[in-house]
Design a protein around this motif. Structure first.
Motif, PDB file in Angstrom:
ATOM      1  N   ILE A   1       0.843  -1.205   0.000  1.00 37.44           N
ATOM      2  CA  ILE A   1       0.000   0.000   0.000  1.00 37.44           C
ATOM      3  C   ILE A   1       0.875   1.251   0.000  1.00 37.44           C
ATOM      4  O   ILE A   1       0.619   2.224  -0.725  1.00 37.44           O
ATOM      5  CB  ILE A   1      -0.945  -0.007   1.216  1.00 37.44           C
ATOM      6  N   PHE A   2       1.943   1.223   0.811  1.00 35.68           N
ATOM      7  CA  PHE A   2       2.872   2.354   0.863  1.00 35.68           C
ATOM      8  C   PHE A   2       3.500   2.603  -0.508  1.00 35.68           C
ATOM      9  O   PHE A   2       3.607   3.745  -0.966  1.00 35.68           O
ATOM     10  CB  PHE A   2       3.959   2.086   1.900  1.00 35.68           C
ATOM     11  N   HIS A   3       3.912   1.519  -1.182  1.00 34.82           N
ATOM     12  CA  HIS A   3       4.553   1.672  -2.483  1.00 34.82           C
ATOM     13  C   HIS A   3       3.580   2.210  -3.529  1.00 34.82           C
ATOM     14  O   HIS A   3       3.969   3.006  -4.400  1.00 34.82           O
ATOM     15  CB  HIS A   3       5.135   0.331  -2.948  1.00 34.82           C
ATOM     16  N   TRP A   4       2.321   1.779  -3.462  1.00 37.94           N
ATOM     17  CA  TRP A   4       1.322   2.320  -4.392  1.00 37.94           C
ATOM     18  C   TRP A   4       1.210   3.839  -4.223  1.00 37.94           C
ATOM     19  O   TRP A   4       1.186   4.586  -5.203  1.00 37.94           O
ATOM     20  CB  TRP A   4      -0.034   1.676  -4.146  1.00 37.94           C
TER      21      TRP A   4
ATOM     22  N   LEU B   1       4.200   5.637  -5.682  1.00 44.91           N
ATOM     23  CA  LEU B   1       4.175   5.668  -7.140  1.00 44.91           C
ATOM     24  C   LEU B   1       3.149   6.656  -7.667  1.00 44.91           C
ATOM     25  O   LEU B   1       3.379   7.328  -8.681  1.00 44.91           O
ATOM     26  CB  LEU B   1       3.875   4.260  -7.689  1.00 44.91           C
ATOM     27  N   GLU B   2       2.018   6.741  -6.978  1.00 46.00           N
ATOM     28  CA  GLU B   2       0.923   7.573  -7.476  1.00 46.00           C
ATOM     29  C   GLU B   2       0.940   8.989  -6.909  1.00 46.00           C
ATOM     30  O   GLU B   2       0.118   9.822  -7.294  1.00 46.00           O
ATOM     31  CB  GLU B   2      -0.418   6.899  -7.141  1.00 46.00           C
ATOM     32  N   GLY B   3       1.869   9.250  -6.001  1.00 47.07           N
ATOM     33  CA  GLY B   3       1.957  10.592  -5.437  1.00 47.07           C
ATOM     34  C   GLY B   3       0.831  10.923  -4.482  1.00 47.07           C
ATOM     35  O   GLY B   3       0.507  12.101  -4.270  1.00 47.07           O
ATOM     36  N   GLY B   4       0.244   9.891  -3.875  1.00 52.88           N
ATOM     37  CA  GLY B   4      -0.848  10.125  -2.935  1.00 52.88           C
ATOM     38  C   GLY B   4      -0.357  10.589  -1.575  1.00 52.88           C
ATOM     39  O   GLY B   4       0.808  10.439  -1.221  1.00 52.88           O
ATOM     40  N   GLU B   5      -1.274  11.158  -0.797  1.00 52.28           N
ATOM     41  CA  GLU B   5      -0.923  11.679   0.533  1.00 52.28           C
ATOM     42  C   GLU B   5      -1.694  10.983   1.650  1.00 52.28           C
ATOM     43  O   GLU B   5      -1.474  11.276   2.828  1.00 52.28           O
ATOM     44  CB  GLU B   5      -1.207  13.181   0.594  1.00 52.28           C
ATOM     45  N   LEU B   6      -2.620  10.072   1.286  1.00 54.75           N
ATOM     46  CA  LEU B   6      -3.452   9.461   2.326  1.00 54.75           C
ATOM     47  C   LEU B   6      -2.645   8.569   3.259  1.00 54.75           C
ATOM     48  O   LEU B   6      -2.900   8.539   4.468  1.00 54.75           O
ATOM     49  CB  LEU B   6      -4.583   8.655   1.684  1.00 54.75           C
TER      50      LEU B   6
END
Length: 361
Positions: free
Chosen positions: A110-113, A116-121
């Motif tokens: 989940i952290f790697h996703w 990669l996607e530049g998410g902040e959640l």
């Protein structure tokens, strides 16, 4: 299908099914790539049930992370690094964190996703211990650099990311894949242990300064002749700290002690193959005269100092002691010797364990 919510047992069962399904799908497809309808299908509930318990997809994501981090914290908080040498801490850090990745792959996927996607959640809902663990280790590496244990050119932040990067190549792989990578048969635990050892050795050889590298089994001599240059007060039996440490040294089974207060005698013993341990004490940070004489002798005979491991202990009876410890370490290192660094606050027992590894090489 049964979706009982009238009892605590039914509520727990449904919630756990939803959380389990969501965790697997978030790890496989990312937060953005996972639909509520897919979670509902996998959990065998309708979408309304998910909204009943978790209100929104983000709230469900938060609960998934909270559950994962709860397990992660149990491992991290149970680890104590007290009393361990730097190489032991590095070994344990790699071993424990790699095992965590193998046991909790979904947390890291989940952290790697998100990365990669530049998410902040993920960062928004991550445990504070996640950050504290990182800051604690970067601070520890900084202290080791200041003490001369870790190569001064090492960037501690890049180092930690590199360690995680090595682990990330292996934690998610199945047994057949690990067998191919390691190149031999074995249980999953055995193959993972081999990978840990390889990561540890790569790190130790790239991070620690030369005198910190682990000993090759069987390479040390059976008996080490060690000449010990004593401070004047210890010679008279008045330096309790030095005398106590000298007693500990005498108990080492493979050390033959040769205490002396004469720098010239210490130099002669070194020429005859003895290893060197130097005691010192100070009032104002000055270098004792006998150590000045010893350093001068080593400077005149550079081959005698080259690649020699030297133990150094400045008795801690005033504020200037720490400064003299570092001054002497630098002085011996400039001559081509390897002063065995003493970490601030290190106990005599731990320092002697370190010296026992390297003196006499």
């Amino acid at each position: 299908m049964s979706q009982a919510i009238g009892t605590e047992e039914g509520k727990t069962t449904v919630q756990e099914r939803i959380l389990n399904a969501a965790e697997e799908l978030f790890a496989r497809n990312s937060f953005a790539g996972t639909r509520i309808s897919e979670i509902a299908l996998k959990a065998e509930v309708n979408q309304a049930m998910i909204h009943y318990y978790f209100d929104s997809k983000e709230k469900l994501y938060q609960e998934v992370l909270a559950r994962l981090f709860q397990h992660w914290e149990q491992y991290v908080r149970s680890i104590s690094w007290d009393g361990l040498e730097p190489e032991s801490i590095i070994r344990e850090y790699i071993k424990v964190h790699y095992e965590l990745k193998c046991q909790m792959p979904n947390l890291y996927k989940i952290f790697h996703w998100e990365a990669l996607e530049g998410g902040e959640l993920f960062n928004k809902y991550a445990s504070s211990t996640w950050v504290e663990d990182f800051l604690d280790k970067t601070q520890l590496f900084k202290e080791w650099k200041q003490a001369g244990i870790v190569d001064a050119n090492v960037n501690e932040t890049i180092l930690l990311f590199s360690l995680w990067g090595m682990m990330n190549q292996f934690y998610y792989r199945d047994h057949n894949n690990l067998t191919m990578i390691v190149g031999k048969e074995g249980s999953a635990e055995q193959l993972q242990a081999e990978i840990v050892e390889q990561m540890v050795q790569l790190t130790l050889r790239g991070v620690l300064v030369k005198h910190q590298l682990p000993t090759v089994s069987g390479s040390a001599e059976a008996v080490k002749n060690v000449v010990v240059l004593l401070p004047e007060a210890a010679e008279k039996g008045e330096n309790a700290e030095a005398m106590k440490l000298l007693d500990k040294m005498s108990l080492l089974p493979d050390w033959e002690m040769k205490p002396t207060a004469d720098a010239q005698q210490a130099l002669e013993d070194c020429r005859n193959g003895a290893s060197l341990f130097v005691f010192a004490s100070t009032k104002f940070g000055e270098v004792p005269a006998r150590i000045v004489k010893l350093l001068h002798g080593l400077e005149q005979d550079t081959a005698l100092a080259a690649d020699r491991f030297v133990g150094l202990w400045v008795t801690r009876d005033n504020p200037a002691s720490e400064s003299l410890q570092r001054t002497l370490e630098d002085a011996f290192n400039r001559l081509g010797a390897f002063a065995i660094a003493r970490v601030s606050g290190q106990s005599p027992r731990d320092y002697m364990k370190r010296c026992a590894k390297w003196i006499g090489k």
